[in-house]
Design a protein around this motif. Sequence first.
Motif, PDB file in Angstrom:
ATOM      1  N   LYS A 176     -40.661  32.082 -21.566  1.00  0.00           N
ATOM      2  CA  LYS A 176     -39.522  32.897 -21.137  1.00  0.00           C
ATOM      3  C   LYS A 176     -39.196  32.659 -19.675  1.00  0.00           C
ATOM      4  N   GLU A 225     -35.703  30.869 -20.061  1.00  0.00           N
ATOM      5  CA  GLU A 225     -34.673  31.900 -19.954  1.00  0.00           C
ATOM      6  C   GLU A 225     -34.412  32.317 -18.506  1.00  0.00           C
ATOM      7  N   ASP A 226     -35.481  32.605 -17.785  1.00  0.00           N
ATOM      8  CA  ASP A 226     -35.321  33.091 -16.408  1.00  0.00           C
ATOM      9  C   ASP A 226     -35.203  31.950 -15.401  1.00  0.00           C
TER      10      ASP A 226
END
Length: 267
Positions: A103, A107-108
């Motif tokens: 993640k 995503e980040d």
Amino acid sequence: MRHLTRRAFLPFAAVAPRAISQVAQSASHHSESDHDANYTMWFRSPASNWIDALSIGNGRLGGMVFGGATEDRISLNEDTLYSGYPSDGNNPGAKNKLAAVRKAVLEDENNHLADQICKEMQGPYGEAYQPLGDMYVTLTGDAESHEEVREYRRELNLDTAIARTTFRLGNVHVTKQCFVSHPDNVLVMSIDASEPVTVTVRLDSQLQHVADVNDAAFVIRGKAPVVSRPNYLKTDNPIQYSDEAGKGMYFVSEARVLSKDGKRAAQ
């Protein structure tokens, strides 16, 4: 020379005043050639630091030869001597952090955070390679020599893997040669002097050990630590030993003196 198994005994360190082996003699004559000069490192002073010493070995047993004239030191290493004991080094919680790492990266787009989480996935520190010990060889001439060292040279022949030190102690010409035998699994220092000299040999180790001396050999028996933290990790107790059987590796190192023309005495 008798055969020793890898685990039963760690290396002998043999010192042979005036008793140069056929291997050493052959290398000594060979070192005179032009070919040999292309494969020789030489210096006009002994090593003052470990990194400046000349390395010899057979792939299992190694030595760093400092090349001191009257006070010599060989740092000894054996490739199986480590800290710790058999244990499970896996981190059972590592897989639970994998989703958080993905993640953070995908995503980040926070690589710094991902790196921090990855550290939580790592297992314990690996075990540390341990120094076997040091062999010290002291040489003194007669009362008239006044310990004056002249014509000093130390060298390592990269073709024969022999470290050689030559010098004059007063009027005495001294040649020391060191090599590690692969067939016999021993480190040998031969000392040849033009006049009688006194040679003193002793073993020491940075690890916990006890020493025993008799007419045949100087022996140290010890045990490696169960914990040896890296020097960059700040901790109050980086080196830890255990008296419990099975925790900590035992080791033995032995030095024998073989004299062709002289006398031996244990102190």
